[in-house]
Enzyme design. Structure first.
Site, short mmCIF file in Angstrom:
data_model
loop_
_atom_site.label_atom_id
_atom_site.label_comp_id
_atom_site.label_asym_id
_atom_site.label_seq_id
_atom_site.Cartn_x
_atom_site.Cartn_y
_atom_site.Cartn_z
N GLU A 121 0.82 -1.22 0.00
CA GLU A 121 0.00 0.00 0.00
C GLU A 121 0.85 1.25 0.00
O GLU A 121 0.32 2.36 0.07
CB GLU A 121 -0.90 0.03 1.24
CG GLU A 121 -2.14 -0.85 1.12
CD GLU A 121 -1.80 -2.32 1.22
OE1 GLU A 121 -0.98 -2.69 2.08
OE2 GLU A 121 -2.36 -3.11 0.42
N ASN A 144 -0.04 -7.32 -4.09
CA ASN A 144 -0.76 -6.56 -5.09
C ASN A 144 0.13 -5.50 -5.73
O ASN A 144 1.17 -5.13 -5.18
CB ASN A 144 -1.91 -5.82 -4.40
CG ASN A 144 -1.39 -4.89 -3.30
OD1 ASN A 144 -0.83 -5.35 -2.31
ND2 ASN A 144 -1.54 -3.60 -3.47
N ASP A 184 -6.66 -5.64 -4.84
CA ASP A 184 -5.65 -5.90 -3.81
C ASP A 184 -5.71 -7.33 -3.34
O ASP A 184 -5.73 -7.60 -2.13
CB ASP A 184 -5.85 -4.91 -2.63
CG ASP A 184 -4.79 -5.07 -1.57
OD1 ASP A 184 -5.05 -4.70 -0.42
OD2 ASP A 184 -3.69 -5.57 -1.89
#
Lengths: 239, 636, 339
Positions: free
Chosen positions: B222, B306, B348
């Site tokens: 992230e 991801n 994700d």
């Protein structure tokens, strides 16, 4: 004669409308004006992070600086845009409830919840991962962010700060609403053995795309199978 | 009176006869893979799939030397002192509270009668002396990681455990250092800086040791990091090789030996050409969960995270090599094959979940496979020599994909479930944390099944274009998660990897985010997010025992043989992790229990141990090297 | 002037190749198939309308000044019924002629609008335009993801090929208008409008936002640079490549100042992906103008803009940065290396 006075009347009306328009609250497209000037750098620098040594309950005037954009709807909207675009939402969540960064909507502030303290936290950064935005964002933008955070409800009002510092704040009841779920207290459900469901095709390699129904391959309607009777074993631990 | 005595005699005689009869008629065919110490009194067809497991490096059965138990990641123990007959008598033997409050995801290790417990940030390591009553602390190691890392960990300041190798305990600090600590003294042996925490990169995974190499990877899917896996020398900590998850073939250590099974993964520098100009540099693909190893093929298996940012429209293309399972040669780090579970990952989903290695028959043919429950809700059985997908079927509720094309090995995406910026997309299942997250499954050679904690969750998601500002999230997903149809958030299931089907499952109101342990006693253990720790019959799925613990359970249970020759079950309770950190994001009924807890619980039959019982027990009481031959001691 | 003569004039001018027109927003002459037929239609309808006006004016004048016939004022009780020469015939002819012309115009209009709806061949290039207050973000799409890149305000296209545009807005309504190449297309938040255009002659065409979108609406210009395909590919290639890293001490310092002060809003590709709030500044020196056409791209203008954007474009979203004189010089010198 009549024509001239009509023209005159129209002219006066137009002029007053024009002048009235100048005092109109600025449209969203124009730079949002602060109600009064932004606090000076000296004032901001005089805000201590902790208590003043020697006089712990000293009231520091600078702490009661209020946010010039407080309550300004356009500033709050722009602050919200900045909150998303500067990735504040990534750490503090899109509704401010916190993730990597703490909850901004509750009454708990490690570095102080007054507008000036929140301003300084944003501007200077904090040791546990909060970046310092003061270099990249001008003071106006940071005050707008503070205005947005204030609109979330958790910050401390400058008038109230002495009470907040000394803990004279009411507590909050955070219990859930009435729990209709009695299941929480009951023992866990029996596992139900499901046979291989006949309506679920098995993908075979080499064939054309097999559509696997996107349904929950879920439990069971098969009758419960009894487990075999337990066989006795010697199970004491050896000394 | 006389009648009564006669009655008692007849009753006891009947009992004896009955017992003898039962013992006589119960078949005594051994289980397919006889494990040491196992009586093996189970029927011949007990192994449903015929799967066999390799337990290399064959650690001592009474110890637990690595998070996954063995190279194949079976999390299976051959101990059977605790079994389906007596597991209901499990009681708390002793506990240990480590003083921290975030998510406790690690399992303790037990080596040489010492238990090693690691805490979440600040990553303190304790060594507990199991030979003494009270399990006193032998030493404590405080690594002093940088506090900046607290603000960079997306999913709580966790660590997923330590590894043991060569007299050293090796683990990753949140601030991108890998440290090795001497197991006897608790002194730091070496420390290697693997990345810069100020860029937003952290490390949370448990290192994986193969021989003289320790494998580690980064976190930060992230945060727009550049994902990688690296091998360090066990003794010195020197970096031997590093393979990135995006970039050129050189960066990704892809060479002439690279033979992916599917055509879309063949080509030069796909780690650059499947991204818009320059975006691969912050494309993530971090390696933050599990690694397994096949000694006969010399290949390690792991998955990448991801792609960054989490807004797919910002990065058209397949975004290789994110959300990809890799097989690499452990010595050189060169890739042998790769398989991308979710091309152009829009939700994700990652591919980091564990790959459990087993040999089983698929369609009549014996195959060496890996079993992988992906976050995208598909359970894969993949040939681990070639990367061919043999089975792919959903194990949890999902609606992002309308099917799976076995010819090209790709899922068929439902266009209605593709997120676009500033458009609220409703009811996408599973959510970003998937049908199952990192919480590892376990496999039993006795039943041939795989056991996993899974989720039953959906999300509403709105994407916002994300700017990359170093050290801030490169994210953009605005989510709200809630239960999928059925209303339960969690589920514990037994899965048949040969047929790709669920055999049985137990629904749980709250998330089931713990690791799983399965033993030769045919008991499987798992825990729930609201603190229930359960023991289940591994064959039938019947819950045999439950115990409410002090906090939610997201750790991994282990079992070991204590110096008093008792089998113990150990599990950490301490809720956190992705389960509670984002309070806006999950309708976990978050106020039903507080976030944060920190107790390690150890259970034994009847709670018997050196550390509980009548009398004034103290640390001075302990187990000598050779236990006394006859009974009466102050143990019970 | 007959319509034919006008058409001939336009043709001659086009054939001669010169396309730079003053004033640049004039649309009576256009240079692409997306609008040429519309321009002709416009001229045609205009001329027809003019003729209609002239004819009716003449008829009216004729009616006003027509000599009246003998008026017998003899009998006051008798109504004078004048039956003009022609009578109903005038009406029939008038309606008939008007109908024919109107229907002809309608058919012509329909043919033209049908013709310009779709490009003659499938466009080889698609550009995603995102309008913000008050600049344009451009993203060049490609089948191969690594050929996708972003730039701002200045669109380069190859000559002679239809180009597809996908238009959306990041905030309020705007309108995408390059008068010599295409008609207006509104740019609406939450919606993607699609249009195409083609430039038949190389040159620089100016465009403008055509829907009022705030105080700087007038300063939200666009430039389309149409160039031969080889030149376009060269430009595209340079856009995709990374700029050379800064080397001198001043430019290094400038790059650092850029990272801390500017990168939260502006991206320079090759340095790192960064902010999306403001225009992408990759290869800034390859652009002709700054601030969406407000200023020519010169070092002095650049420094002046960075120092005080609010003075030059009041209300613009870029705040006045807090930079000292030396910092400003460093940043400007760094930006001047971005060719």
């Amino acid at each position: 004669m009549r024509v001239r006075s009509t023209t005159f009347a129209i002219g006066i009306a137009a002029l007053s409308l024009l002048l009235g328009g100048c005092k109109h609250s600025q449209g969203g497209s124009i730079t949002t004006q602060a109600v009064r000037g932004l606090p000076s750098e000296d004032m901001i620098a005089s805000v201590p992070l902790g208590q003043v040594a020697g006089e712990p309950s000293l009231s520091v005037a600078a702490l009661s600086i209020s946010n010039p954009y407080q309550g300004n709807a356009q500033a709050i909207q722009q602050g919200k845009q900045l909150y998303i675009r500067m990735n504040c939402a990534g750490c503090h969540a899109y509704n401010g409830k916190g993730n990597m960064g703490p909850d901004l909507t509750d009454a708990e502030w490690r570095y102080g919840g007054l507008p000036i303290q929140v301003y300084k936290s944003i501007r200077d950064g904090r040791p546990q991962g909060m970046p310092a935005w003061g270099v990249a964002l001008p003071p106006k933008d940071i005050w707008k962010l503070v205005a947005y955070i204030q609109s979330l409800g958790g910050t401390v009002s400058p008038e109230d700060y002495e009470h907040a510092r000394q803990g004279d704040q009411p507590g909050e009841q955070v219990a859930p609403e009435a729990q209709a779920d009695a299941q929480l207290a009951s023992p866990p459900p029996e596992a139900e053995v499901s046979p291989v469901p006949s309506d679920q095709p098995i993908a075979q390699p080499g064939l054309a795309p097999t559509m696997i129904p996107a349904t929950h391959p879920g439990t069971p309607v098969a009758p419960k199978r009894k487990t075999k009777p337990a066989e006795p074993k010697a199970s004491e631990p050896q000394p | 009176m006389r009648f009564w005595r006669l009655y008692k005699f007849r009753r006891s005689a009947a009992c004896v006869c009955f017992t003898l009869i039962i013992a006589g008629i119960s078949p005594s065919i051994p289980a397919q893979t006889p494990a040491p110490n196992s009586p093996g009194n189970k029927p011949e067809n007990s192994n449903v799939t015929g799967a066999t497991l390799n337990f290399a490096p064959n650690d001592p059965p009474g110890e637990w030397r690595s998070q996954a138990r063995d190279y194949a990641n079976t999390r299976y123990s051959t101990l059977d002192q605790i079994n389906t007959d007596n597991v209901a008598k499990l009681r708390m033997a002793w506990t240990f509270s480590d003083g921290t409050l975030n998510g406790h995801e690690a399992a303790p290790l037990v080596v040489d009668n010492t238990m090693y417990v690691v805490t979440p940030f600040p990553d303190i390591l304790f060594a507990l002396d199991l030979t003494r009553a009270g399990e006193p602390i032998k030493w404590t190691f405080k690594p002093n990681p940088s506090p900046i890392s607290k603000g960079k960990a997306c999913c709580d300041t966790v660590t997923r455990g330590v590894a043991y190798a060569n007299g050293k305990l090796i683990y990753n600090l949140l601030d991108d250092h890998t440290v090795a600590v001497d197991a006897k003294t608790g002194k730091e042996v070496w420390r290697t800086k693997m990345g810069n925490v100020e860029t937003g990169e952290t490390m949370t995974m448990a290192p994986f040791v193969v021989g003289k190499k320790v494998l580690v990877g980064d976190s930060g899917g992230e945060m727009g990091v550049w994902g990688w896996i690296a091998a360090l020398d066990v003794d010195t900590g020197k970096e031997l090789w590093r393979a990135y998850s995006t970039g050129s073939d050189k960066d990704a250590r892809i060479g002439a030996d690279f033979k992916p099974f599917y055509d879309r993964l063949k080509g030069k520098d796909l780690g650059i050409s499947t991204w818009p100009a320059g975006m691969w540099k912050h494309g993530a693909g971090s390696v933050w969960a599990w690694i397994s190893f096949d000694p006969s093929l010399n290949l390690i298996y792991y998955g990448t995270s991801n792609p960054s940012p989490r807004v797919p429209d910002q990065r058209p293309g397949d975004n290789l090599w994110t959300s990809t399972i890799f097989a690499r040669d452990v010595d050189s780090g060169m890739a042998r094959w790769a398989y991308q579970t979710t091309p152009h990952d829009r939700w994700d989903y990652d591919a980091v979940n564990e790959d459990i290695l087993m040999d089983l028959a698929i369609n009549g043919q014996e195959r060496k496979v890996l079993v992988h429950f992906d976050r995208n809700a598909y359970a894969y059985t993949i040939d681990r020599a070639t990367g061919e997908v043999l089975k792919a079927s959903p194990f949890a509720y999902q609606n992002w994909s309308s099917g799976f094309d076995m010819k090209t090995g790709t899922p068929i995406v439902d266009p209605d479930k593709e997120p676009h910026p500033n458009v609220k997309l409703v009811n996408v299942c599973p959510p970003d944390i998937g049908g199952k997250d990192w919480q590892p499954a376990a496999a039993s050679p006795r039943t041939g099944l795989v056991y996993a904690d899974i989720f039953n969750i959906c999300m509403d998601v709105t994407d916002h274009d994300a700017s990359y500002i170093p050290s801030s999230p490169y994210d953009g997903m605005d989510m709200h998660r809630y239960p999928a149809p059925g209303g339960n958030l969690g589920e514990f299931m037994a899965w048949n990897p040969a047929t790709g089907q669920k055999v049985w499952s137990i629904k749980e109101t709250y998330m089931t985010m713990s690791g799983v342990l399965v033993t030769a006693g045919d008991v499987a253990f798992y825990g729930t997010a609201d603190g229930w720790f359960r023991a289940v019959d591994a064959r039938s799925g019947k819950v045999l025992w439950s115990q409410k613990l002090g906090s939610g359970i997201i750790g991994q249970p282990i079992t070991y043989m204590g110096p008093d020759h008792r089998q113990y079950i150990a599990i950490s309770a301490g809720i956190g992790g992705a389960a509670t950190v984002r309070a806006d994001v999950i309708a976990l009924r978050p106020l039903d229990f507080p976030a944060g807890g920190n107790t390690l619980y150890v259970f034994s039959i009847d709670g018997n141990s050196m550390s509980s019982g009548p009398g004034q027990l103290s640390e001075k009481d302990g187990i000598s090297e050779t236990p006394p031959k006859t009974g009466k001691s102050n143990q019970h | 002037m007959t319509p034919c003569a006008i058409f001939l004039y336009v043709r001659i001018m086009r054939v001669s190749g010169s396309v730079r027109i003053e004033p640049p927003m004039a649309y009576h002459r256009t240079f692409g198939p997306a609008v040429d037929s519309i321009t002709r239609l416009g001229w045609g309808l205009g001329i027809i309308s003019l003729l209609v006006i002239i004819i009716i004016a003449l008829l009216l004048l004729g009616g006003i000044f027509r000599k009246r016939g003998v008026d017998s004022a003899a009998d006051p009780r008798q109504l004078t019924v004048r039956r003009d020469a022609g009578g109903m015939a005038w009406i029939y002819i008038g309606v008939g002629a008007s109908s024919v012309v109107l229907i002809g115009c309608m058919i012509w209009t329909l043919i033209v609008t049908a013709a310009v709806t779709h490009p003659p061949v499938a466009p080889a290039l698609t550009i995603q335009v995102t309008a913000s207050q008050w600049w344009w973000s451009l993203r060049y799409l490609d089948d191969s993801p690594s050929q996708i890149f972003t730039t701002a305000n200045e669109i380069h296209i190859p000559v002679g090929q239809p180009i597809r545009f996908e238009l959306t807005s990041a905030d309020v309504m705007h309108s995408f208008w390059i008068p010599q190449l295409a008609g207006k297309m509104d740019v609406i938040p939450g919606q993607t409008n699609v249009m195409w255009l083609q430039a038949d002659h190389p040159g620089v065409y100016r465009g403008q936002c055509a829907a009022f979108c705030g105080p700087q609406h007038a300063h939200m210009a666009l430039t389309i640079v149409a160039e031969p395909p080889e030149d376009f590919l060269a430009w595209k290639h340079s856009q995709l490549s990374d700029t050379a890293p800064p080397e001198t001490e001043e430019t290094l310092r400038g790059a650092q100042i850029f990272q801390t002060h500017c990168a939260v809003c502006h991206t320079i590709r090759g340095v790192s992906p960064a902010g999306l709030v403001g225009p992408d500044l990759s290869h800034l020196m390859a652009r002709h103008t700054l601030a969406a056409g407000l200023l020519p791209n010169t070092p002095g203008n650049l420094a002046g803009w960075i120092d005080n954007p609010q003075a030059l474009k009041p209300g613009t979203r870029m705040p006045n940065p807090i930079l000292s004189g030396t910092e400003l010089t460093a940043v400007t010198s760094y930006l001047n290396t971005l060719h």
